[in-house]
Design a protein around this motif. Structure first.
Motif, PDB file in Angstrom:
ATOM      1  N   UNK A  20      55.740  23.615  26.218  1.00 43.00           N
ATOM      2  CA  UNK A  20      54.979  25.142  26.181  1.00 43.00           C
ATOM      3  C   UNK A  20      53.833  25.022  26.989  1.00 43.00           C
ATOM      4  N   UNK A  21      52.909  23.951  26.939  1.00 48.11           N
ATOM      5  CA  UNK A  21      51.736  23.868  27.964  1.00 48.11           C
ATOM      6  C   UNK A  21      51.989  23.630  29.349  1.00 48.11           C
ATOM      7  N   UNK A  22      53.158  22.901  29.555  1.00 45.44           N
ATOM      8  CA  UNK A  22      53.600  23.012  31.084  1.00 45.44           C
ATOM      9  C   UNK A  22      54.226  24.209  31.624  1.00 45.44           C
ATOM     10  N   UNK A  23      54.736  24.853  30.847  1.00 44.50           N
ATOM     11  CA  UNK A  23      55.102  26.393  31.336  1.00 44.50           C
ATOM     12  C   UNK A  23      54.011  27.233  31.519  1.00 44.50           C
ATOM     13  N   UNK A  24      52.979  27.177  30.632  1.00 42.13           N
ATOM     14  CA  UNK A  24      51.701  28.008  30.977  1.00 42.13           C
ATOM     15  C   UNK A  24      51.037  27.393  32.199  1.00 42.13           C
ATOM     16  N   UNK A  25      50.912  26.013  32.392  1.00 36.80           N
ATOM     17  CA  UNK A  25      50.297  25.826  33.635  1.00 36.80           C
ATOM     18  C   UNK A  25      51.019  26.135  34.728  1.00 36.80           C
ATOM     19  N   UNK A  26      52.295  26.291  34.713  1.00 33.88           N
ATOM     20  CA  UNK A  26      53.280  26.589  35.984  1.00 33.88           C
ATOM     21  C   UNK A  26      52.697  28.226  36.177  1.00 33.88           C
ATOM     22  N   UNK A  27      52.417  28.770  35.131  1.00 40.25           N
ATOM     23  CA  UNK A  27      51.791  30.321  35.411  1.00 40.25           C
ATOM     24  C   UNK A  27      50.659  30.469  35.777  1.00 40.25           C
ATOM     25  N   UNK A  46      52.409  23.683  12.916  1.00 43.71           N
ATOM     26  CA  UNK A  46      51.822  25.075  13.078  1.00 43.71           C
ATOM     27  C   UNK A  46      50.876  24.732  14.052  1.00 43.71           C
ATOM     28  N   UNK A  47      50.450  25.643  15.326  1.00 43.93           N
ATOM     29  CA  UNK A  47      49.480  25.379  16.382  1.00 43.93           C
ATOM     30  C   UNK A  47      48.773  26.692  17.024  1.00 43.93           C
ATOM     31  N   UNK A  48      47.608  26.355  17.397  1.00 48.56           N
ATOM     32  CA  UNK A  48      46.886  27.510  18.205  1.00 48.56           C
ATOM     33  C   UNK A  48      46.571  27.074  19.480  1.00 48.56           C
ATOM     34  N   UNK A  49      46.825  27.495  20.544  1.00 48.17           N
ATOM     35  CA  UNK A  49      46.579  27.162  21.831  1.00 48.17           C
ATOM     36  C   UNK A  49      45.447  28.207  22.367  1.00 48.17           C
ATOM     37  N   UNK A  50      44.059  27.851  22.839  1.00 42.76           N
ATOM     38  CA  UNK A  50      43.325  28.736  23.378  1.00 42.76           C
ATOM     39  C   UNK A  50      43.518  28.784  24.773  1.00 42.76           C
ATOM     40  N   UNK A  51      43.619  29.831  25.408  1.00 42.49           N
ATOM     41  CA  UNK A  51      44.143  30.005  26.943  1.00 42.49           C
ATOM     42  C   UNK A  51      43.000  30.528  27.619  1.00 42.49           C
ATOM     43  N   UNK A  52      43.156  30.200  28.757  1.00 40.08           N
ATOM     44  CA  UNK A  52      42.038  30.733  29.969  1.00 40.08           C
ATOM     45  C   UNK A  52      43.040  31.225  31.074  1.00 40.08           C
ATOM     46  N   UNK A  53      42.843  32.360  31.498  1.00 37.88           N
ATOM     47  CA  UNK A  53      43.837  32.928  32.495  1.00 37.88           C
ATOM     48  C   UNK A  53      42.771  33.691  33.526  1.00 37.88           C
ATOM     49  N   UNK A  54      43.161  33.323  34.846  1.00 37.37           N
ATOM     50  CA  UNK A  54      42.378  33.663  35.872  1.00 37.37           C
ATOM     51  C   UNK A  54      42.473  35.319  36.074  1.00 37.37           C
ATOM     52  N   UNK A  55      41.452  35.751  36.411  1.00 35.59           N
ATOM     53  CA  UNK A  55      41.174  37.433  36.518  1.00 35.59           C
ATOM     54  C   UNK A  55      40.837  37.878  35.358  1.00 35.59           C
ATOM     55  N   UNK A  56      40.750  37.350  34.164  1.00 38.37           N
ATOM     56  CA  UNK A  56      40.530  38.050  32.742  1.00 38.37           C
ATOM     57  C   UNK A  56      38.838  37.397  32.572  1.00 38.37           C
ATOM     58  N   UNK A  62      39.300  35.983  22.924  1.00 38.17           N
ATOM     59  CA  UNK A  62      39.736  34.861  23.528  1.00 38.17           C
ATOM     60  C   UNK A  62      41.355  35.127  23.277  1.00 38.17           C
ATOM     61  N   UNK A  63      42.092  34.684  24.476  1.00 35.81           N
ATOM     62  CA  UNK A  63      43.554  34.684  24.167  1.00 35.81           C
ATOM     63  C   UNK A  63      44.112  33.450  23.473  1.00 35.81           C
ATOM     64  N   UNK A  64      44.730  33.633  22.495  1.00 38.48           N
ATOM     65  CA  UNK A  64      45.281  32.495  21.626  1.00 38.48           C
ATOM     66  C   UNK A  64      46.916  32.708  21.579  1.00 38.48           C
ATOM     67  N   UNK A  65      47.456  31.532  21.690  1.00 37.19           N
ATOM     68  CA  UNK A  65      48.900  31.460  21.426  1.00 37.19           C
ATOM     69  C   UNK A  65      49.308  30.737  20.285  1.00 37.19           C
ATOM     70  N   UNK A  66      50.054  31.220  19.364  1.00 34.75           N
ATOM     71  CA  UNK A  66      50.315  30.476  18.118  1.00 34.75           C
ATOM     72  C   UNK A  66      51.714  29.894  18.296  1.00 34.75           C
ATOM     73  N   UNK A  67      51.916  29.055  17.740  1.00 35.19           N
ATOM     74  CA  UNK A  67      53.094  28.087  17.823  1.00 35.19           C
ATOM     75  C   UNK A  67      53.638  27.569  16.498  1.00 35.19           C
ATOM     76  N   UNK A  68      55.044  27.429  16.306  1.00 34.96           N
ATOM     77  CA  UNK A  68      55.517  26.807  15.143  1.00 34.96           C
ATOM     78  C   UNK A  68      56.903  26.058  15.511  1.00 34.96           C
TER      79      UNK A  68
END
Length: 72
Positions: A20-27, A46-56, A62-68
């Motif tokens: 998941x992290x690698x795919x996000x980095x590729x984007x 269970x997990x939460x990833x806090x994200x940072x996106x260019x242009x936002x 914050x942008x957060x992605x939930x994982x399971x």
């Protein structure tokens, strides 16, 4: 981790989070913080990833992605 069957292949929690992290980095999305927890003797992730996106610009939110991921 459970044994694979003819129709199902388990994916380790570590591999799942890394993919998941690698795919996000590729984007172009950066994982700023991650919080992960296991339950049921390590069978459920269970997990939460806090994200940072260019242009936002992130001010009050914050942008957060939930994982399971889990094994039956």
């Amino acid at each position: 981790m459970p044994e694979a069957t003819a129709s199902w292949q388990p994916l380790s929690h570590e591999s799942f989070v890394t993919r998941v992290a690698n795919r996000l980095a590729a984007e172009g999305i950066v994982v700023k913080e991650e919080r992960l927890a296991l339950s049921t003797n390590g069978l459920r992730l269970f997990g939460l990833l806090e994200l940072e996106m260019k242009g936002f610009v992130q001010r009050d939110y914050r942008f957060v992605l939930g994982l399971r991921n889990y094994y039956i």
